[in-house]
Design a protein around this motif. Structure first.
Motif, PDB file in Angstrom:
ATOM      1  N   ASN A   1       0.843  -1.185   0.000  1.00 30.02           N
ATOM      2  CA  ASN A   1       0.000   0.000   0.000  1.00 30.02           C
ATOM      3  C   ASN A   1       0.881   1.239   0.000  1.00 30.02           C
ATOM      4  O   ASN A   1       2.053   1.185   0.392  1.00 30.02           O
ATOM      5  CB  ASN A   1      -0.891   0.024   1.249  1.00 30.02           C
ATOM      6  N   LEU A   2       0.328   2.357  -0.440  1.00 29.67           N
ATOM      7  CA  LEU A   2       1.056   3.608  -0.346  1.00 29.67           C
ATOM      8  C   LEU A   2       1.228   3.983   1.121  1.00 29.67           C
ATOM      9  O   LEU A   2       0.291   3.841   1.920  1.00 29.67           O
ATOM     10  CB  LEU A   2       0.312   4.717  -1.085  1.00 29.67           C
ATOM     11  N   ALA A   3       2.407   4.463   1.472  1.00 29.61           N
ATOM     12  CA  ALA A   3       2.684   4.825   2.862  1.00 29.61           C
ATOM     13  C   ALA A   3       2.090   6.201   3.164  1.00 29.61           C
ATOM     14  O   ALA A   3       2.449   7.182   2.505  1.00 29.61           O
ATOM     15  CB  ALA A   3       4.189   4.840   3.107  1.00 29.61           C
ATOM     16  N   PRO A   4       1.176   6.294   4.129  1.00 25.33           N
ATOM     17  CA  PRO A   4       0.573   7.592   4.441  1.00 25.33           C
ATOM     18  C   PRO A   4       1.605   8.606   4.924  1.00 25.33           C
ATOM     19  O   PRO A   4       2.441   8.303   5.763  1.00 25.33           O
ATOM     20  CB  PRO A   4      -0.441   7.262   5.548  1.00 25.33           C
ATOM     21  N   GLY A   5       1.546   9.782   4.333  1.00 27.57           N
ATOM     22  CA  GLY A   5       2.479  10.829   4.717  1.00 27.57           C
ATOM     23  C   GLY A   5       3.843  10.707   4.080  1.00 27.57           C
ATOM     24  O   GLY A   5       4.706  11.551   4.307  1.00 27.57           O
ATOM     25  N   ALA A   6       4.054   9.658   3.280  1.00 25.30           N
ATOM     26  CA  ALA A   6       5.351   9.434   2.618  1.00 25.30           C
ATOM     27  C   ALA A   6       5.075   8.862   1.229  1.00 25.30           C
ATOM     28  O   ALA A   6       5.229   7.663   1.005  1.00 25.30           O
ATOM     29  CB  ALA A   6       6.221   8.496   3.443  1.00 25.30           C
ATOM     30  N   PRO A   7       4.653   9.697   0.287  1.00 21.91           N
ATOM     31  CA  PRO A   7       4.159   9.198  -1.006  1.00 21.91           C
ATOM     32  C   PRO A   7       5.186   8.461  -1.854  1.00 21.91           C
ATOM     33  O   PRO A   7       4.799   7.744  -2.780  1.00 21.91           O
ATOM     34  CB  PRO A   7       3.665  10.474  -1.709  1.00 21.91           C
ATOM     35  N   ASP A   8       6.463   8.621  -1.575  1.00 26.38           N
ATOM     36  CA  ASP A   8       7.488   7.908  -2.353  1.00 26.38           C
ATOM     37  C   ASP A   8       7.764   6.509  -1.807  1.00 26.38           C
ATOM     38  O   ASP A   8       8.636   5.805  -2.322  1.00 26.38           O
ATOM     39  CB  ASP A   8       8.793   8.706  -2.367  1.00 26.38           C
ATOM     40  N   PHE A   9       7.025   6.110  -0.774  1.00 27.89           N
ATOM     41  CA  PHE A   9       7.257   4.826  -0.120  1.00 27.89           C
ATOM     42  C   PHE A   9       5.988   3.981  -0.132  1.00 27.89           C
ATOM     43  O   PHE A   9       4.882   4.501  -0.203  1.00 27.89           O
ATOM     44  CB  PHE A   9       7.725   5.045   1.332  1.00 27.89           C
TER      45      PHE A   9
END
Length: 257
Positions: free
Chosen positions: A8-16
């Motif tokens: 899943n996309l990491a909340p608060g860290a869109p590149d992760f």
């Protein structure tokens, strides 16, 4: 489903991106598995329980449910000679995340290179491991273990946890705070001169700075005053004869402890 499909996309860290699991052997080991399978990196893996958690120098790391266990996989983040700076960047990021999650200010001190302390007791550990993959890429994994609701009876160090300190912070909340903090510090680390800013942030929280400490290395035990960190994050000891000695790896104790 393939591992990539569970990300899943990491909340608060869109590149992760991140994966979540109930029980794994080790989140660090699982990150290396993903790297060996060709993962491009910037991947967090988190588990509720680890059955084979490990700390520095091959020590076991107690991993009961309720605490935070998460690892970050990076691929070729910087030249190999700079990887030793990462544990300090990770420690500052985690310290900021703890402040954010608890609402406290400067709650934790940092013990070189990357342990978080509260009142001299260990709250967390960070384990960095790296290996060269078969295709020549370098996989770097940073593992975080934080005592949120319980702590083990450590033999080397006194330990504590956030609940014992009066903070009702669940692992989910701390992980949500860690994601953007680590992303921000990694971005800073990659900028020209960025590690010097991180080094200064680390020193603001430094436990034992200016105090006499003992450092146990693989070869011997050295005593001196914790004088500084050098430009690469190594510990600088001032010895009784006035000479300075640079320490690249070791366990730090207050003298007499």
């Amino acid at each position: 489903m393939t591992p990539r499909e569970t990300e899943n996309l990491a909340p608060g860290a869109p590149d992760f991106r991140f994966e979540e699991h109930d029980t794994v052997g080790s989140t660090n080991s699982l990150c290396f598995d993903r790297a060996a399978a060709g993962h491009p990196g910037n991947l967090w893996i988190r588990a509720e329980v680890q059955s084979e958690g490990r700390g520095r120098r091959g020590r076991d790391w107690s991993s009961p449910r309720g605490n935070l266990f998460a690892s970050l996989l990076l691929i070729d983040p910087q030249p190999a000679d700079r990887i030793g700076e990462l544990p300090l960047a990770a420690a500052v990021a985690l310290a900021d995340a703890v402040d954010n999650a608890t609402g406290a200010h400067q709650l934790v001190d940092l013990k070189w290179p990357n342990d978080l302390l509260v009142g001299g007791a260990k709250l967390s550990g960070i384990l960095l491991e790296a290996e060269t993959l078969s295709d020549g890429r370098q996989a770097v994994v940073i593992g975080f273990g934080v005592n949120c609701v319980s702590h083990p009876p450590l033999t080397l160090y006194q330990a504590t946890d956030l609940r014992s300190l009066g903070y009702q912070v669940v692992a989910d909340r701390l992980f949500e705070a860690l994601l953007p903090a680590m992303s921000d510090y990694l971005g800073q680390w990659k900028q020209p001169g960025g590690f010097q800013t991180i080094r200064r942030q680390w020193l603001k929280r430094a436990a034992h700075l200016g105090k006499e400490i003992s450092v146990r290395t693989a070869q011997d035990e050295i005593t001196g005053v914790f004088a500084d960190l050098d430009e690469r994050g190594h510990l600088v000891l001032k010895q009784d004869d006035g000479r300075q000695r640079t320490i690249y790896a070791g366990d730090v104790f207050l003298s007499g402890a």
